[in-house]
Enzyme design. Sequence first.
Site, PDB file in Angstrom:
ATOM      1  N   LYS A   1       0.865  -1.197   0.000  1.00  0.00           N
ATOM      2  CA  LYS A   1       0.000   0.000   0.000  1.00  0.00           C
ATOM      3  C   LYS A   1       0.889   1.231   0.000  1.00  0.00           C
ATOM      4  CE  LYS A   1      -4.472   0.986   0.281  1.00  0.00           C
ATOM      5  NZ  LYS A   1      -5.597   0.104  -0.093  1.00  0.00           N
TER       6      LYS A   1
ATOM      7  N   THR B   1     -14.800  -2.343  -7.646  1.00  0.00           N
ATOM      8  CA  THR B   1     -14.876  -2.485  -6.184  1.00  0.00           C
ATOM      9  C   THR B   1     -16.340  -2.618  -5.768  1.00  0.00           C
ATOM     10  OG1 THR B   1     -12.889  -1.143  -5.994  1.00  0.00           O
ATOM     11  CG2 THR B   1     -14.197  -1.436  -3.986  1.00  0.00           C
TER      12      THR B   1
END
Length: 430
Positions: free
Chosen positions: A115, A199
Amino acid sequence: MQADVSVGGAAAESDLFARSIARVQQAAKHARIDPETLLRLSAPRRTVEVSLPLRMDDGSLRTFRGYRVQYDDARGPFKGGIRFHPQVDIAEVKSLALWMALKCAVVDIPFGGGKGGVEVDPRQLSLAETERLSRAYVRAIADVIGVDRDVPAPDVYTNSRTMAWMADEYASVVREHAPGVITGKPIGLGGSLGRDDATARGGYYVLKEIEALRDWKPSEIRVAIQGFGNAGQHFAKLVHKDGYRVVAVCDSRGGVYSPEGLGIRQIIEHKTEQGRLPDVGEKIDGTALLTLDVDVLVPAALEDQLTAKNAKDVKAKVVIELANGPTTAEADAILHDKGTLVVPDVLANAGGVTVSWFEWLQNRAGIYWELEEVHKKLRRTMQAQFRTLHARMTELGVPMRTAAYATALERLDRALSATGTAKDFQKGRR
Ligand code: GLU
């Protein structure tokens, strides 16, 4: 998309990573894994912190702090988005990177977890400043990312245009065409059809499974959505089209509520054109939205929204976590005891990274898929993993997150233990 709620201040943030690890350890009790796997997953393989000097439009110079955390790559290259947000800090990025490692294992795709983030309020930057910051960030981390090394993507307050700047900058650093280094790109630069709403669509496919299991009639089901960024908006659109009653939505400035159901198309149009929600229905803030009398609650903003404080007041029977980390461990326990089904982030929002994998495959093959193919493959993945986790959750009598973490840990263990463990070496096994 940011919620209209603060996440408990600096103290809560700094221990976010410790809390994230504790939850993994707790779930590991239900997993058949070697103890070394947990040891290996107790810290990221690499964390990179950079300072980004930025020339502002008014001629002044500012510096911004950026991070890239590479958590684990036993199952494949590190994978995970880049977030631009004022609350970004190392504890948050480490937690998000760990969750990515679990998420990629939950949907069983050949990626590890990573990330990135920049501590910045992008709403205060001009478009040109945002472009310079995005390019500076990629130049600073270019040595550690790569098609087979670490593959970033969009996250909170970054989008396909941010990815276009970053992919373009990376190509000019390495002096070759390398579209597979970043996913979530615009279609013209090698992005995949269906990545924009992936998503939300993954979460929507999960909802359709629950609808079938519970014999729901969409027009009778009330939905509240906290956060109106990419995930929240697309989810609202998808379920509204199916006849679900979306009764409340909010963004970082506040929300709107109408028990009869909101006109989602008009709300999205207004938000796109004016940058804020229209004045319709009743006003409601992001915290109150969480405890509305609804059937499905969709946190689609930031971490730590459902806590020990408000979990007992949640009325929804199903929570679909489109955000990463919206529910604390205490809230999870309270909701489980009440019989609320919490579909955890590592499954509910994994549609994004799943289609990122499709994009990466297309970039490497140089062949592009039809939208129907993307949808079909995404649906198959979400369905299969939802059913696996639902069965395991039911069998063990634990929250779905515990079942998801245990399953992910076992998949990670198969990679992490493959080179041998203490047991093998102490017995001298070959
Ligand atoms: N940022 C998204 C997530 O949290 C997508 C990551 C990706 O596509 O790599 O899952």
